[in-house]
Scaffold this motif. Structure first.
Motif, PDB file in Angstrom:
ATOM      1  N   THR A  74       0.504  -1.027   0.238  1.00 39.49           N
ATOM      2  CA  THR A  74       0.106  -0.083   0.271  1.00 39.49           C
ATOM      3  C   THR A  74       0.726   1.563   0.653  1.00 39.49           C
ATOM      4  O   THR A  74       2.307   0.757   0.067  1.00 39.49           O
ATOM      5  CB  THR A  74      -0.888   0.218   0.989  1.00 39.49           C
ATOM      6  N   GLU A  75       0.597   1.915   0.152  1.00 42.33           N
ATOM      7  CA  GLU A  75       1.025   3.615  -0.002  1.00 42.33           C
ATOM      8  C   GLU A  75       1.678   3.742   1.320  1.00 42.33           C
ATOM      9  O   GLU A  75       2.726   4.502   0.873  1.00 42.33           O
ATOM     10  CB  GLU A  75       0.182   5.252  -0.419  1.00 42.33           C
ATOM     11  N   ARG A  76       1.330   3.618   2.255  1.00 41.54           N
ATOM     12  CA  ARG A  76       0.978   3.476   3.367  1.00 41.54           C
ATOM     13  C   ARG A  76       3.016   2.506   3.758  1.00 41.54           C
ATOM     14  O   ARG A  76       3.938   3.071   3.951  1.00 41.54           O
ATOM     15  CB  ARG A  76       0.386   3.284   4.925  1.00 41.54           C
ATOM     16  N   ASP A  77       2.522   1.277   2.702  1.00 45.09           N
ATOM     17  CA  ASP A  77       4.336   0.687   3.068  1.00 45.09           C
ATOM     18  C   ASP A  77       5.307   1.616   3.014  1.00 45.09           C
ATOM     19  O   ASP A  77       5.896   0.528   2.893  1.00 45.09           O
ATOM     20  CB  ASP A  77       3.574  -0.884   2.620  1.00 45.09           C
ATOM     21  N   LEU A  78       5.322   1.931   0.848  1.00 41.69           N
ATOM     22  CA  LEU A  78       5.771   2.715   0.440  1.00 41.69           C
ATOM     23  C   LEU A  78       6.085   3.940   1.440  1.00 41.69           C
ATOM     24  O   LEU A  78       7.358   4.070   1.006  1.00 41.69           O
ATOM     25  CB  LEU A  78       5.433   3.185  -0.891  1.00 41.69           C
ATOM     26  N   LEU A  79       5.916   4.561   1.697  1.00 36.64           N
ATOM     27  CA  LEU A  79       6.035   5.925   2.549  1.00 36.64           C
ATOM     28  C   LEU A  79       7.474   5.111   4.147  1.00 36.64           C
ATOM     29  O   LEU A  79       7.707   5.980   3.872  1.00 36.64           O
ATOM     30  CB  LEU A  79       4.733   6.013   3.626  1.00 36.64           C
ATOM     31  N   LYS A  80       6.830   3.636   4.062  1.00 36.56           N
ATOM     32  CA  LYS A  80       7.870   3.934   4.978  1.00 36.56           C
ATOM     33  C   LYS A  80       9.058   3.665   4.786  1.00 36.56           C
ATOM     34  O   LYS A  80       9.882   3.735   5.339  1.00 36.56           O
ATOM     35  CB  LYS A  80       7.575   2.303   6.052  1.00 36.56           C
ATOM     36  N   TRP A  81       9.683   3.640   4.399  1.00 34.60           N
ATOM     37  CA  TRP A  81      10.858   3.659   3.499  1.00 34.60           C
ATOM     38  C   TRP A  81      11.239   4.548   2.243  1.00 34.60           C
ATOM     39  O   TRP A  81      12.724   4.675   1.909  1.00 34.60           O
ATOM     40  CB  TRP A  81      10.774   1.910   1.684  1.00 34.60           C
ATOM     41  N   VAL A  82       9.963   5.631   2.422  1.00 34.75           N
ATOM     42  CA  VAL A  82      10.617   7.012   1.757  1.00 34.75           C
ATOM     43  C   VAL A  82      11.820   7.679   2.993  1.00 34.75           C
ATOM     44  O   VAL A  82      12.471   7.527   2.655  1.00 34.75           O
ATOM     45  CB  VAL A  82       9.366   7.767   1.710  1.00 34.75           C
ATOM     46  N   ILE A  83      10.998   6.764   4.290  1.00 37.31           N
ATOM     47  CA  ILE A  83      12.114   7.617   5.729  1.00 37.31           C
ATOM     48  C   ILE A  83      13.491   7.029   5.797  1.00 37.31           C
ATOM     49  O   ILE A  83      14.495   7.798   5.567  1.00 37.31           O
ATOM     50  CB  ILE A  83      11.019   7.123   6.906  1.00 37.31           C
ATOM     51  N   LEU A  84      13.252   5.614   5.142  1.00 39.85           N
ATOM     52  CA  LEU A  84      14.708   4.781   5.249  1.00 39.85           C
ATOM     53  C   LEU A  84      15.711   5.241   4.090  1.00 39.85           C
ATOM     54  O   LEU A  84      16.525   5.117   5.030  1.00 39.85           O
ATOM     55  CB  LEU A  84      14.570   3.047   5.310  1.00 39.85           C
ATOM     56  N   ASP A  85      14.782   5.945   3.179  1.00 37.09           N
ATOM     57  CA  ASP A  85      15.842   6.818   2.098  1.00 37.09           C
ATOM     58  C   ASP A  85      17.199   5.312   2.029  1.00 37.09           C
ATOM     59  O   ASP A  85      17.910   5.686   1.530  1.00 37.09           O
ATOM     60  CB  ASP A  85      17.052   7.709   2.867  1.00 37.09           C
ATOM     61  N   GLN A  86      16.895   4.569   1.262  1.00 36.70           N
ATOM     62  CA  GLN A  86      17.044   3.623   0.452  1.00 36.70           C
ATOM     63  C   GLN A  86      16.990   3.748  -0.505  1.00 36.70           C
ATOM     64  O   GLN A  86      15.990   4.246  -1.662  1.00 36.70           O
ATOM     65  CB  GLN A  86      17.075   2.370   1.419  1.00 36.70           C
ATOM     66  N   ASN A  87      18.400   3.112  -1.949  1.00 33.39           N
ATOM     67  CA  ASN A  87      17.885   2.988  -3.261  1.00 33.39           C
ATOM     68  C   ASN A  87      16.600   2.297  -3.528  1.00 33.39           C
ATOM     69  O   ASN A  87      16.547   1.014  -3.487  1.00 33.39           O
ATOM     70  CB  ASN A  87      19.327   2.035  -3.303  1.00 33.39           C
ATOM     71  N   TRP A  88      16.132   2.875  -4.037  1.00 36.90           N
ATOM     72  CA  TRP A  88      14.476   2.522  -4.102  1.00 36.90           C
ATOM     73  C   TRP A  88      14.752   1.688  -5.437  1.00 36.90           C
ATOM     74  O   TRP A  88      13.596   0.277  -6.070  1.00 36.90           O
ATOM     75  CB  TRP A  88      13.384   2.766  -4.599  1.00 36.90           C
ATOM     76  N   GLN A  89      15.348   1.793  -6.188  1.00 36.65           N
ATOM     77  CA  GLN A  89      16.222   0.700  -7.458  1.00 36.65           C
ATOM     78  C   GLN A  89      17.167  -1.033  -6.736  1.00 36.65           C
ATOM     79  O   GLN A  89      16.900  -1.557  -7.734  1.00 36.65           O
ATOM     80  CB  GLN A  89      17.489   1.546  -8.648  1.00 36.65           C
ATOM     81  N   GLN A  90      17.372  -0.698  -5.523  1.00 39.11           N
ATOM     82  CA  GLN A  90      17.577  -2.076  -5.916  1.00 39.11           C
ATOM     83  C   GLN A  90      17.026  -3.273  -4.236  1.00 39.11           C
ATOM     84  O   GLN A  90      16.810  -4.115  -3.966  1.00 39.11           O
ATOM     85  CB  GLN A  90      19.374  -1.648  -4.336  1.00 39.11           C
ATOM     86  N   ILE A  91      15.076  -2.397  -4.097  1.00 35.75           N
ATOM     87  CA  ILE A  91      14.605  -2.745  -3.098  1.00 35.75           C
ATOM     88  C   ILE A  91      13.828  -3.782  -4.321  1.00 35.75           C
ATOM     89  O   ILE A  91      12.468  -2.836  -5.009  1.00 35.75           O
ATOM     90  CB  ILE A  91      14.254  -2.006  -2.027  1.00 35.75           C
TER      91      ILE A  91
END
Length: 519
Positions: A74-91
């Motif tokens: 969900t959008e909330r799941d993606l929001l969590k990974w925004v905070i972690l600030d990791q490379n979205w091309q590798q997750i």
């Protein structure tokens, strides 16, 4: 009659084509898919049922393994990974998806009441529906379900103060979007109200805007640095409702402004709470629904004339908008050499933006750029190299501004850009441009040194009795003033011109060494 105890009513809130992606899909690809669908929603007829359906489609991703449901994001799941600030091309989605998924099997015994209870029991917003073979049949969301059962609830003549959430998470305008995303995850909320101290009441807040999960995910999909963007730059203007208003008025206000949240205010416009579509759905009283279906039909008939009038007005507005879009498509609005807007496109788009900013009294800046010594380049190295110079300059300017800013080539060596930013932000853009030009000259093997004279004019709001041509002239004059100061050896605050790389000292900015031309 709409039978709310019948499975036929469920079909009205069933999405047959949700977003389905493989578990190996990266977060960046997934976020771009959701963002692309949301942009489609912005272009749709606001009165169309498809708008709400596509908006619900864009709120989650079903992770599939062939035809079998494997997980949900969900959008909330993606929001969590925004905070972690990791490379979205590798997750990948497989790493963050929720599994196993709460779902139900489609049959004709399902009713909106049954599904509403299931959503509330598990505190979820998305419910995948499977067929008898365990394959995905569709998706039901709380948004579409509310559209089926909410009108009955509103007929109870209850008021906003009865269902609103009083404990609101709020933030300050100067806080970064990264900080707000972190607060959203910690507090498990989908939005934050941006406030300032109330000007007349003590211990009270005045709402300035609202930031949602969707806003943060959209910025992340554009690869924007959330730590450098403040709430004030991206927040949406709040849609407010008085605490004493009825839920019918709340529903109509949500539909009129195409929003899922209303900020509840008191007599002095102080912040009191928040009411969302989820609140309206959760406030449903099942025991009263069965006896109110007939009453619902009567109320709908009484409002038919008013709704017809509003629908006719909306249809006219949509037709006018489509005509305007067709006129824009028929015109040539871009510069053939650089791909940015040309003079015609610039004036057409900016005049529309200015009318909006004038009504909302928002700041903006107008930039004017001149590529230095283009004539000399053409004379010494040929017009092919001159065209290359223009293309290089356009690319650097494009990279220095946001996608929403309106960049154009006015003709020859002149560019301009319109951006809804204040003077401080305009200064930062100039610094970014200066660094980009210096980096280009250092890294690119060109027979010239790129140089762009720059000037801009910033305004806190649209000046009275002014025209776009007048404002553009002011920016042009500032550019030439900066250019004259450079020739006199004084670097201006917005001067992004690198000095020629020569073996001997020369103070003339128009000096051209044999092996390197300063453009």
């Amino acid at each position: 009659m709409l039978d709310l105890t019948s499975y036929k009513s469920v079909e009205k809130c069933l999405i047959k084509d949700p977003i389905m992606l493989a578990a190996e899909t990266t977060l960046l690809e997934a976020a771009n898919t959701m963002a692309s669908l949301k942009r489609t929603c912005e272009l749709q007829d606001k009165t169309s049922d498809a708008l709400e359906v596509n908006s619900s489609r864009a709120s989650c991703i079903l992770v599939m393994a062939g035809q079998q449901l494997q997980g949900i994001v969900t959008e909330r799941d993606l929001l969590k990974w925004v905070i972690l600030d990791q490379n979205w091309q590798q997750i990948t989605l497989k790493q963050i998806m929720t599994t196993p998924v709460i779902s139900l099997t489609w049959d004709q015994s399902l009713t909106p009441l049954h599904i509403s209870q299931l959503l509330q029991k598990h505190r979820i917003r998305h419910l995948p529906v499977l067929d008898t073979e365990g394959k995905l049949f569709g998706l039901i969301t709380h948004r579409l379900l509310r559209g089926v059962i909410e009108p009955v609830h509103l007929l109870r003549l209850r008021f906003v103060k009865e269902v609103m959430v009083s404990r609101v998470v709020y933030g300050a305008p100067q806080q970064s979007m990264w900080h707000l995303a972190k607060v959203m995850m910690e507090c498990r909320v989908g939005s934050i109200v941006i406030v300032k101290p109330h000007p007349t009441l003590e211990q009270a807040w005045f709402p300035l805007g609202i930031v949602t999960e969707q806003d943060i995910l959209h910025l992340r999909s554009l690869d924007v640095d959330l730590q450098k963007i403040t709430a004030e730059q991206t927040m949406t203007r709040p849609t407010k409702i008085a605490v004493h208003r009825s839920l019918i008025e709340a529903k109509q206000l949500m539909e009129r402004h195409q929003t899922h949240r209303l900020i509840v205010v008191g007599e002095h416009h102080e912040l009191l709470g928040l009411v969302t579509q989820s609140n309206l759905l959760e406030a449903m009283n099942q025991n009263e629904m069965y006896g109110l279906v007939s009453f619902l039909e009567q109320q709908i008939k009484e409002r038919t004339q008013e709704l017809d009038r509003l629908n006719q007005k909306l249809r006219q507005e949509v037709q006018e908008r489509k005509k305007a879009e067709n006129r824009i498509r028929q015109l040539s609005l871009t510069d053939e050499l650089t791909g940015v807007y040309n003079r015609r496109g610039f004036f057409m788009l900016v005049e529309q933006e200015l009318s909006l900013l004038e009504r909302q009294k928002l700041p903006f800046s107008l930039f004017f750029f001149d590529v230095d010594n283009l004539k000399t380049i053409n004379d010494h190295l040929g017009h092919g190299v001159g065209d290359r110079v223009i293309v290089d300059a356009a690319q650097i300017l494009r990279d220095s501004f946001r996608r929403a800013d309106i960049l154009a080539r006015l003709g020859g060596d002149e560019f301009t850009c319109f951006a809804p930013v204040n003077q401080a932000e305009a200064d930062l853009i100039c610094q970014r441009l200066q660094a980009a030009i210096a980096n280009f000259n250092q890294q690119q093997q060109r027979p010239y040194q790129l140089s762009i004279s720059t000037g801009y004019a910033s305004y806190t709001e649209f000046p009275a009795n002014a025209s776009l041509r007048t404002l553009l002239k002011q920016a042009d004059e500032k550019m030439y003033r900066n250019k004259r100061q450079r020739k006199q050896g004084r670097q201006s605050a917005c001067d992004d011109t690198p000095r020629p790389n020569t073996t001997k000292q020369n103070t003339d900015p128009d000096y051209l060494p044999k092996q390197s031309l300063n453009l």
